[in-house]
Design a protein around this motif. Structure first.
Motif, short mmCIF file in Angstrom:
data_model
loop_
_atom_site.label_atom_id
_atom_site.label_comp_id
_atom_site.label_asym_id
_atom_site.label_seq_id
_atom_site.Cartn_x
_atom_site.Cartn_y
_atom_site.Cartn_z
N TYR A 157 38.51 46.33 41.80
CA TYR A 157 39.14 45.17 42.43
C TYR A 157 38.11 44.50 43.33
O TYR A 157 37.50 45.17 44.17
N ILE A 158 37.88 43.20 43.12
CA ILE A 158 36.92 42.45 43.93
C ILE A 158 37.60 41.20 44.48
O ILE A 158 38.78 40.96 44.22
N CYS A 159 36.83 40.41 45.23
CA CYS A 159 37.34 39.14 45.80
C CYS A 159 38.63 39.41 46.58
O CYS A 159 39.68 38.80 46.29
N ASP A 160 38.57 40.31 47.57
CA ASP A 160 39.77 40.65 48.35
C ASP A 160 40.93 41.08 47.45
O ASP A 160 42.08 40.69 47.70
N ASN A 161 40.63 41.82 46.40
CA ASN A 161 41.65 42.34 45.47
C ASN A 161 42.35 41.26 44.67
O ASN A 161 43.39 41.53 44.07
N ARG A 162 41.82 40.07 44.64
CA ARG A 162 42.44 38.99 43.86
C ARG A 162 41.95 39.00 42.41
O ARG A 162 42.47 38.27 41.57
N VAL A 163 40.90 39.79 42.14
CA VAL A 163 40.37 39.90 40.78
C VAL A 163 40.30 41.37 40.40
O VAL A 163 39.85 42.20 41.20
N CYS A 164 40.80 41.70 39.22
CA CYS A 164 40.67 43.06 38.69
C CYS A 164 39.81 43.01 37.43
O CYS A 164 40.14 42.26 36.49
N ILE A 165 38.73 43.78 37.43
CA ILE A 165 37.82 43.82 36.27
C ILE A 165 37.93 45.19 35.59
O ILE A 165 37.78 46.23 36.24
N GLY A 166 38.20 45.18 34.30
CA GLY A 166 38.19 46.41 33.50
C GLY A 166 37.14 46.32 32.42
O GLY A 166 36.82 45.23 31.94
N LEU A 167 36.63 47.47 32.03
CA LEU A 167 35.43 47.52 31.19
C LEU A 167 35.68 48.47 30.03
O LEU A 167 36.23 49.56 30.21
N ILE A 168 35.30 48.05 28.82
CA ILE A 168 35.25 48.95 27.66
C ILE A 168 33.79 49.07 27.26
O ILE A 168 33.16 48.07 26.87
N ARG A 169 33.22 50.28 27.38
CA ARG A 169 31.81 50.51 27.05
C ARG A 169 31.69 51.07 25.64
O ARG A 169 32.66 51.57 25.08
N GLN A 170 30.48 51.05 25.12
CA GLN A 170 30.22 51.63 23.80
C GLN A 170 30.72 53.07 23.74
O GLN A 170 31.30 53.50 22.74
N GLU A 171 30.52 53.82 24.83
CA GLU A 171 30.94 55.22 24.83
C GLU A 171 32.46 55.37 24.70
O GLU A 171 32.95 56.37 24.20
N ASP A 172 33.20 54.36 25.14
CA ASP A 172 34.67 54.41 25.00
C ASP A 172 35.07 54.24 23.54
O ASP A 172 35.99 54.92 23.06
N GLU A 180 30.57 38.73 39.18
CA GLU A 180 31.21 38.85 40.50
C GLU A 180 30.88 37.65 41.38
O GLU A 180 31.76 37.10 42.06
N ALA A 181 29.62 37.23 41.36
CA ALA A 181 29.21 36.08 42.17
C ALA A 181 29.95 34.83 41.71
O ALA A 181 30.42 34.02 42.53
N ALA A 182 30.08 34.66 40.39
CA ALA A 182 30.76 33.47 39.86
C ALA A 182 32.23 33.47 40.24
O ALA A 182 32.80 32.42 40.57
N LEU A 183 32.89 34.64 40.18
CA LEU A 183 34.30 34.73 40.55
C LEU A 183 34.48 34.41 42.03
O LEU A 183 35.39 33.66 42.41
N GLU A 184 33.61 34.99 42.87
CA GLU A 184 33.67 34.72 44.32
C GLU A 184 33.56 33.22 44.58
O GLU A 184 34.38 32.64 45.30
N SER A 185 32.57 32.58 43.98
CA SER A 185 32.34 31.17 44.30
C SER A 185 33.43 30.30 43.68
O SER A 185 33.83 29.28 44.25
N HIS A 186 33.95 30.71 42.52
CA HIS A 186 35.04 29.95 41.88
C HIS A 186 36.29 29.96 42.77
O HIS A 186 36.89 28.91 43.03
N LEU A 187 36.66 31.13 43.27
CA LEU A 187 37.85 31.23 44.11
C LEU A 187 37.64 30.49 45.44
O LEU A 187 38.56 29.85 45.96
N THR A 188 36.43 30.57 45.98
CA THR A 188 36.13 29.86 47.22
C THR A 188 36.26 28.35 47.01
O THR A 188 36.86 27.64 47.82
N LYS A 189 35.72 27.88 45.88
CA LYS A 189 35.76 26.45 45.58
C LYS A 189 37.22 25.98 45.40
O LYS A 189 37.61 24.94 45.93
N LEU A 190 38.02 26.79 44.69
CA LEU A 190 39.43 26.42 44.49
C LEU A 190 40.15 26.34 45.83
O LEU A 190 40.99 25.46 46.04
N ALA A 191 39.82 27.28 46.75
CA ALA A 191 40.48 27.28 48.07
C ALA A 191 40.11 26.02 48.83
O ALA A 191 40.95 25.44 49.54
#
Lengths: 334, 334
Positions: B223-238, B320-331
């Motif tokens: 959870y990033i951006c003050d928990n406003r974004v949840c990122i999940g990952l599927i790796r090759q090993e999965d 993560e940087a793009a999500l942070e700046s996107h949410l900041t810009k929207l605000a």
């Protein structure tokens, strides 16, 4: 328009008319679900709006988080927050027998004027009993009665009834879903129910803790009996690590059941020194209630629960042996 | 009975009548879903039964496992298994433009006699175009047309149309679900559709591998951006550990989105040396298509995908940087 429940519509109107001018408690059941809350909201509003009855919904347990927004401006109280002697009569919804009220409510309301329910096991404990086991939800029965009687259904009432139907049919997935279910929902949407808003409130606001519990539950899956049984486990450490709530186990056992080739899904929960469990099957022929009986439990042929009174370590080998012999026995019976 | 789609019912009957005695291919889209398969099945059957047309459904890709049982005895072929020159004309369903056919089918059928679809972006590439963006599914549009025209709807056709509606509305959860959706489903159940059987085939036969992939996806949540974004990952090993199929990622990103307080859910997938991703939001105001553009992607305001052309390790800090700046810009825009 067709008549939905002609044998219940008249008796409802008569029973409700007799309540005019009285103070009425509209009772639901312990650990209330969407159909309970939705039906309480709808009956309370119709009594107030159509019959000028001073009605309020009363529950022993709080309204679940996911249903809170559907109450709207309906008077709705927990039993502990209101003077239970301040009511003249009580009406119950979605309660198969009086024990479903919870002990506090049960003691406060020895007589029930009207009992509206869709459970086949309803014990008809009230002066007037409107029980329709063929309907998918108490919300469906009430909506049909209100439509048959031509009552004005406001958007909050329509949404509450829709939520009852949507939740009790598993979002239109259970065998109880009939053409009548869809026809009634059509009318509820015409009266202001909003299927997407209901779904958002009901399913789109999961807690992080619940998802963390789901992750741990899935990680615990073991397949036994030639992969025909999937057992998932929630241990004390899972509660401690996730801070999940008791209600967050709802629906977990279905992940163990709804797997290709799996006939019986099992959830075993360990919490605060107690162990309990659930069986679910896709088909009544698996008679999981008979399995539950062996572990101090019971229930229905497709859904049963048990309280084995032993540790997880002691339970597991016994559970596996019982499942093996149950499936073998069923195969022999054919 | 009300008329559902009066402006389309007549033109459908005229276009279908003109096909009498011909051999007709009923085309769907690549990576077909429930609405595509259901609509192909329904149109093929109605053309055969009502218009005595020698119709068969043709798809570039195979029918998904969960939809196989809904085909029944309908003639249904993969493009590679049949002589595509053996047809006089083609009809398409659920295809917004010709690229949706897939290249093999696209080249084999340069002219389309009739195009029935519910996508607002439909390019009207056929001789007759019946496009109704207000309907929740192509199956809903077709069912309404068939009911308006009084065609006999057999149980296989009714179930196929029901499956189209149930899947394209997310089991009656999306905002596209209207009172008309429920009214049409009522008629389909009266004609032999079975909501519980559909749900069983669609949702109750998950593969063990898919659940294992879900477990690993949930375990990866950050959870990033003050928990406003949840990122999940599927790796090759999965992929390697679970033997899950490519199609098993379907729906995963919704687990990351449907969490209280989360505005944007993200899925990042690494497979066979390629990295791709998806954004989902609950609300169009989050304009995730703008985010996707920054990572070589695009889509809709609530659902977008991207192919960043870099490793997961390189992508993550940029994402993560793009999500942070996107949410900041929207605000800031408010």
């Amino acid at each position: 328009m067709s008549e939905f429940f002609p044998e219940h519509a008249g008796p409802f109107a008569q029973a409700a008319s007799a309540l005019e001018g009285k103070r009425i408690a509209v009772l639901g059941h312990v650990r209330p679900d969407g159909d309970c809350i939705g039906s309480q909201v709808a009956v309370t509003r119709i009594l107030r709006q159509v019959f000028h009855v001073d009605a309020a919904a009363i529950n022993q347990h709080p309204v679940p988080r996911a249903c809170a927004s559907f109450v709207g401006d309906t008077p709705f109280f927990e039993a502990g927050d209101v003077d239970l002697n301040g009511f003249d009569y009580a009406v119950s919804v979605d309660c198969a027998d009086r024990s479903r009220f919870g002990s506090v409510v049960d003691q406060a309301f020895p007589e029930i004027a009207l009992n509206v329910d869709h459970h086949i096991s309803n014990t008809r404990y009230a002066a007037h009993n409107l029980v329709e086991a063929g309907s998918s939800a108490t919300g469906e029965l009430l909506a049909g009665i209100f439509l048959d009687n031509g009552y004005a259904i406001d958007p909050v009432t329509a949404q509450a009834l829709y939520v009852g139907i949507a939740t009790d049919t598993g979002q239109f997935r259970f065998a109880s879903t009939t053409f009548k279910t869809f026809e009634i929902c059509c009318h509820l949407l015409e009266n202001g129910a909003d299927a997407a808003q209901a779904a958002y409130e009901l399913y789109e606001k999961e807690s992080r803790a619940k998802l963390a519990l789901l992750q741990r539950f899935l990680a615990s899956f073991r397949y036994i009996c030639d992969n025909r049984v999937c057992i998932g486990l929630i241990r004390q450490e899972d509660w401690d690590a996730t801070a999940a709530l008791k209600e967050d186990t709802e629906g977990l056992v279905d992940y163990a059941r709804a797997i290709e080739g799996v006939d019986i899904g099992v959830l075993v929960e360990e919490k605060d020194g107690m162990v309990k469990g659930s069986f679910r099957s896709n088909d009544a022929s698996f008679r999981v209630n008979e399995l539950a009986k062996k572990f101090n439990g019971g229930g229905h042929a497709c859904a049963a629960g048990f309280n084995p009174g032993m540790s997880v370590a002691d339970l597991m080998p016994k559970l596996e042996a019982a499942l093996e012999s149950h499936l073998t026995k069923l195969a022999e019976i054919g």
